[in-house]
Motif scaffolding. Structure first.
Motif, PDB file in Angstrom:
ATOM      1  N   SER A  56      24.932 -12.358  38.659  1.00 14.21           N
ATOM      2  CA  SER A  56      25.950 -13.330  39.038  1.00 14.21           C
ATOM      3  C   SER A  56      27.079 -13.345  38.018  1.00 14.21           C
ATOM      4  O   SER A  56      26.859 -13.199  36.815  1.00 14.21           O
ATOM      5  CB  SER A  56      25.337 -14.728  39.160  1.00 14.21           C
ATOM      6  OG  SER A  56      26.333 -15.688  39.466  1.00 14.21           O
ATOM      7  N   GLN A 111      21.114 -20.235  45.627  1.00 14.82           N
ATOM      8  CA  GLN A 111      21.871 -18.988  45.659  1.00 14.82           C
ATOM      9  C   GLN A 111      20.947 -17.781  45.743  1.00 14.82           C
ATOM     10  O   GLN A 111      21.299 -16.755  46.335  1.00 14.82           O
ATOM     11  CB  GLN A 111      22.775 -18.891  44.434  1.00 14.82           C
ATOM     12  CG  GLN A 111      22.089 -18.720  43.094  1.00 14.82           C
ATOM     13  CD  GLN A 111      23.085 -18.736  41.940  1.00 14.82           C
ATOM     14  OE1 GLN A 111      24.136 -19.367  42.021  1.00 14.82           O
ATOM     15  NE2 GLN A 111      22.758 -18.041  40.868  1.00 14.82           N
ATOM     16  N   HIS A 151      28.474 -22.089  35.413  1.00 10.43           N
ATOM     17  CA  HIS A 151      27.913 -23.411  35.659  1.00 10.43           C
ATOM     18  C   HIS A 151      28.157 -24.297  34.442  1.00 10.43           C
ATOM     19  O   HIS A 151      28.214 -23.813  33.303  1.00 10.43           O
ATOM     20  CB  HIS A 151      26.410 -23.327  35.945  1.00 10.43           C
ATOM     21  CG  HIS A 151      26.093 -22.901  37.341  1.00 10.43           C
ATOM     22  ND1 HIS A 151      26.091 -21.578  37.736  1.00 10.43           N
ATOM     23  CD2 HIS A 151      25.773 -23.618  38.452  1.00 10.43           C
ATOM     24  CE1 HIS A 151      25.775 -21.491  39.014  1.00 10.43           C
ATOM     25  NE2 HIS A 151      25.589 -22.713  39.474  1.00 10.43           N
ATOM     26  N   PHE A 184      20.073 -23.338  41.081  1.00  7.99           N
ATOM     27  CA  PHE A 184      20.004 -21.874  41.066  1.00  7.99           C
ATOM     28  C   PHE A 184      19.125 -21.277  42.160  1.00  7.99           C
ATOM     29  O   PHE A 184      19.338 -20.129  42.538  1.00  7.99           O
ATOM     30  CB  PHE A 184      19.513 -21.398  39.694  1.00  7.99           C
ATOM     31  CG  PHE A 184      20.429 -21.785  38.575  1.00  7.99           C
ATOM     32  CD1 PHE A 184      21.619 -21.104  38.388  1.00  7.99           C
ATOM     33  CD2 PHE A 184      20.123 -22.834  37.736  1.00  7.99           C
ATOM     34  CE1 PHE A 184      22.484 -21.461  37.366  1.00  7.99           C
ATOM     35  CE2 PHE A 184      20.978 -23.199  36.712  1.00  7.99           C
ATOM     36  CZ  PHE A 184      22.165 -22.508  36.527  1.00  7.99           C
ATOM     37  N   SER A 239      18.048 -14.889  39.662  1.00 12.33           N
ATOM     38  CA  SER A 239      19.188 -15.474  40.348  1.00 12.33           C
ATOM     39  C   SER A 239      20.485 -15.275  39.577  1.00 12.33           C
ATOM     40  O   SER A 239      21.547 -15.076  40.173  1.00 12.33           O
ATOM     41  CB  SER A 239      18.947 -16.970  40.581  1.00 12.33           C
ATOM     42  OG  SER A 239      20.067 -17.582  41.193  1.00 12.33           O
ATOM     43  N   CYS A 240      20.418 -15.327  38.250  1.00 13.42           N
ATOM     44  CA  CYS A 240      21.627 -15.270  37.423  1.00 13.42           C
ATOM     45  C   CYS A 240      21.929 -13.882  36.883  1.00 13.42           C
ATOM     46  O   CYS A 240      22.993 -13.690  36.278  1.00 13.42           O
ATOM     47  CB  CYS A 240      21.499 -16.242  36.250  1.00 13.42           C
ATOM     48  SG  CYS A 240      21.340 -17.972  36.719  1.00 13.42           S
ATOM     49  N   ASP A 264      26.659 -17.408  34.052  1.00  8.89           N
ATOM     50  CA  ASP A 264      25.330 -17.361  34.677  1.00  8.89           C
ATOM     51  C   ASP A 264      24.379 -16.419  33.956  1.00  8.89           C
ATOM     52  O   ASP A 264      23.164 -16.634  33.957  1.00  8.89           O
ATOM     53  CB  ASP A 264      25.455 -16.952  36.143  1.00  8.89           C
ATOM     54  CG  ASP A 264      25.941 -18.104  37.012  1.00  8.89           C
ATOM     55  OD1 ASP A 264      26.126 -19.209  36.465  1.00  8.89           O
ATOM     56  OD2 ASP A 264      26.135 -17.902  38.218  1.00  8.89           O
ATOM     57  N   ARG A 297      19.884 -17.826  49.506  1.00  9.21           N
ATOM     58  CA  ARG A 297      20.961 -17.363  50.389  1.00  9.21           C
ATOM     59  C   ARG A 297      21.153 -15.856  50.271  1.00  9.21           C
ATOM     60  O   ARG A 297      21.579 -15.197  51.220  1.00  9.21           O
ATOM     61  CB  ARG A 297      22.254 -18.097  50.063  1.00  9.21           C
ATOM     62  CG  ARG A 297      22.207 -19.600  50.354  1.00  9.21           C
ATOM     63  CD  ARG A 297      23.565 -20.241  50.179  1.00  9.21           C
ATOM     64  NE  ARG A 297      23.486 -21.688  50.351  1.00  9.21           N
ATOM     65  CZ  ARG A 297      23.454 -22.552  49.335  1.00  9.21           C
ATOM     66  NH1 ARG A 297      23.519 -22.099  48.090  1.00  9.21           N
ATOM     67  NH2 ARG A 297      23.366 -23.847  49.565  1.00  9.21           N
ATOM     68  N   LYS A 298      20.875 -15.307  49.099  1.00  7.43           N
ATOM     69  CA  LYS A 298      20.977 -13.867  48.911  1.00  7.43           C
ATOM     70  C   LYS A 298      20.006 -13.137  49.815  1.00  7.43           C
ATOM     71  O   LYS A 298      20.316 -12.053  50.337  1.00  7.43           O
ATOM     72  CB  LYS A 298      20.707 -13.515  47.446  1.00  7.43           C
ATOM     73  CG  LYS A 298      20.723 -12.031  47.142  1.00  7.43           C
ATOM     74  CD  LYS A 298      20.417 -11.766  45.681  1.00  7.43           C
ATOM     75  CE  LYS A 298      20.381 -10.282  45.374  1.00  7.43           C
ATOM     76  NZ  LYS A 298      20.050 -10.016  43.943  1.00  7.43           N
TER      77      LYS A 298
END
Length: 260
Positions: A143, A91, A147, A88, A139-140, A156, A94-95
């Motif tokens: 989203s 991501q 997963h 997790f 993170s979730c 998520d 990368r955001k």
């Protein structure tokens, strides 16, 4: 010869795996594994990674960081910590790929908020689970992915609560874990909810932080509240000439809204 070839292929696969992990996630996971190895091999005592203020005053400044990374020795809890971090955190990283200053401020917010909340309940020696849970929560939150955990497909949005449940079943107390969710929700409210509903970022990243991390397009990152003006007409002025709208004073706006 075949063993040599297999060794080269294995080394290339490991390099590809490590190259696919973003640098901040790789540093965090690598730090947790290094701390676990030093404890499991009896190189350093585990109390050296706890947060003790008397030792911190004596110059042991690493205690400001290690309580958020130390997940114990080699055990199932460490494996669980590493797996969730690799699943997790990338991501999330990368955001914020082009705005690493925002990522730094988020980590700083969690570092401070989790310490304050944990200090209130006297559970601030080790705060790794709270810190990771807060990161997983953010993170979730928005989203829409899915997963698989233990072969079960989970959306998520529910991952943080699954993390909470697994940690509780492994013997972790529930109150410190709830601190992670509270800290994550506080950050999400300040950054996302407040901007969506009120048009304001209540936890903006300072410009010098953007410059420090050389964020792409940091000059345009600051989000301003849109100007509210009465009578947004969509017609064209007579004669084709455009005139600047008059500036309304506070009294004029109040009188206008009162009449409406």
């Amino acid at each position: 010869y075949q063993r040599r070839v297999h060794g080269i292929l294995l080394q290339q696969k490991m390099e590809d795996i490590l190259a696919a992990i973003p640098p901040w996630t790789l540093g965090y996971v690598g730090g947790s594994i290094a701390l676990a190895a030093s404890v499991s091999l009896n190189v350093i005592g585990y109390t050296q990674f706890f947060l003790y203020f008397d030792q911190l005053i004596r110059g042991q400044i690493w205690r400001l960081v290690t309580p958020y990374m130390f997940a114990g020795g080699f055990s199932f809890h460490l494996l669980f910590h590493v797996v969730f971090s690799i699943m997790f955190l990338p991501q999330l990283e990368r955001k914020y790929f082009q705005h690493r200053g925002d990522l730094f401020m988020m980590l700083l917010f969690f570092w401070f908020a989790i310490f304050v909340f944990s200090f209130i309940i006297d559970y601030h020696r080790v705060m790794t689970s709270q810190f990771l849970l807060a990161l997983v929560y953010v993170s979730c939150k928005d989203s829409t992915g899915i997963h698989y955990i233990y072969g079960i497909a989970i959306k998520d949005q529910y991952i943080p609560f699954v993390y909470l449940l697994i940690d509780i079943l492994s013997g972790q107390p529930i109150i410190p874990l709830l601190i992670g969710i509270i800290a994550g929700h506080c950050y999400y409210f300040l950054k996302t909810v407040s901007y969506q509903h009120y048009g304001r970022d209540l936890f903006p990243t300072p410009m010098f932080i953007h410059r420090l991390f050389k964020d792409h397009g940091y000059e345009y990152i600051r989000r301003e509240q849109p100007e509210v003006r009465p009578f947004h007409g969509r017609g064209q002025p007579v004669g084709g000439q455009q005139h600047a709208l008059p500036q309304w004073s506070c009294n004029q706006k109040f009188l206008c809204y009162s009449i409406i």
